[in-house]
Design an enzyme around this catalytic site. Structure first.
Site, PDB file in Angstrom:
ATOM      1  N   CYS A  33       0.796  -1.223   0.000  1.00  0.00           N
ATOM      2  CA  CYS A  33       0.000   0.000   0.000  1.00  0.00           C
ATOM      3  C   CYS A  33       0.832   1.279   0.000  1.00  0.00           C
ATOM      4  O   CYS A  33       0.284   2.357  -0.137  1.00  0.00           O
ATOM      5  CB  CYS A  33      -0.909   0.015   1.226  1.00  0.00           C
ATOM      6  SG  CYS A  33       0.047   0.096   2.737  1.00  0.00           S
ATOM      7  N   CYS A 104      -1.158  -4.598   7.592  1.00  0.00           N
ATOM      8  CA  CYS A 104      -0.717  -3.466   8.423  1.00  0.00           C
ATOM      9  C   CYS A 104      -0.020  -4.000   9.683  1.00  0.00           C
ATOM     10  O   CYS A 104       0.975  -3.424  10.125  1.00  0.00           O
ATOM     11  CB  CYS A 104      -1.894  -2.580   8.823  1.00  0.00           C
ATOM     12  SG  CYS A 104      -3.007  -2.188   7.470  1.00  0.00           S
TER      13      CYS A 104
END
Ligand code: FES
Length: 206
Positions: A33, A104
């Protein structure tokens, strides 16, 4: 889509900031990302306990929450114990994460592991790895260009990597006018100059 615990750490993250004169500092980025974390450690040289840990996040809500929890899990632990923290421990502490946000927590743990390795290499504690061009390339993948949010291998700033008797020869395509130049050059040295077996890092620019 987020649990209460995620929202709590997102809105009131723990251990945010920078440690001056830190013993280890890394920037880790996610290829998925483009988000980034800066992580700083203060380590007791006798006990090898992580006495302080701080971060700055340039990422999504889950990036902030997972890094916040990771710092809480790592603080007060020895480097060896902190190495055993997994991304699953982070997601569990947050009461779960949406599947598309699991990466994440992986990024948060990668940053912790990279910071510990950075400390160990600087202090001669790392177990020697067989030095190779592929190890050097994988370390260079952790040097991020903060302007683009991508690593310097993906950005093709690294054109070639050679290893000759412990001397690393890098061919880099970057101009001194590039606003990330100083940061990138400094980070390259941080990431590879301390790897056991590296005698010297030579950089050639095109
Ligand atoms: Fe990038 Fe979360 S979406 S770290």
């Amino acid at each position: 889509m987020y649990t209460k615990e995620v929202m709590k750490h997102f809105t009131h993250p723990k251990n945010v900031g920078e440690i001056e004169n830190s013993d280890a500092k890394v920037t880790e980025g996610s290829l998925a990302c483009g988000d980034m974390i800066n992580l700083y450690l203060k380590v007791n040289p006798k006990t090898l306990v992580i006495e302080d840990i701080k971060f700055k996040s340039y990422g999504c809500a889950a990036n902030i929450a997972t890094t916040s929890v990771m710092t809480e899990l790592a603080k007060g632990k020895t480097l060896d114990k902190a190495k055993r923290i997994e991304f699953k421990d982070v997601t569990k502490a947050l009461g779960g994460l949406p599947p598309m946000k699991i990466h994440c927590s992986v990024l948060a743990i990668d940053a912790l592991k990279a910071a510990i390795r950075n400390y160990e290499e600087k202090h001669g504690l790392a177990k020697p790895e067989e030095l190779s061009v592929s190890i050097l390339r994988s370390r260079l993948r952790h040097v991020m260009d903060p302007v683009h949010g991508k690593d310097i291998v993906t950005l093709k700033i690294v054109q070639n990597v050679k290893l000759e008797n412990g001397v690393v020869k890098l061919l880099l395509e970057i101009s001194k006018d590039n606003e990330s130049y100083n940061h990138i050059i400094h980070e390259i040295d941080e990431k590879i100059a301390y790897i056991p077996g590296v005698k010297k890092v030579e950089k050639e620019f095109i």
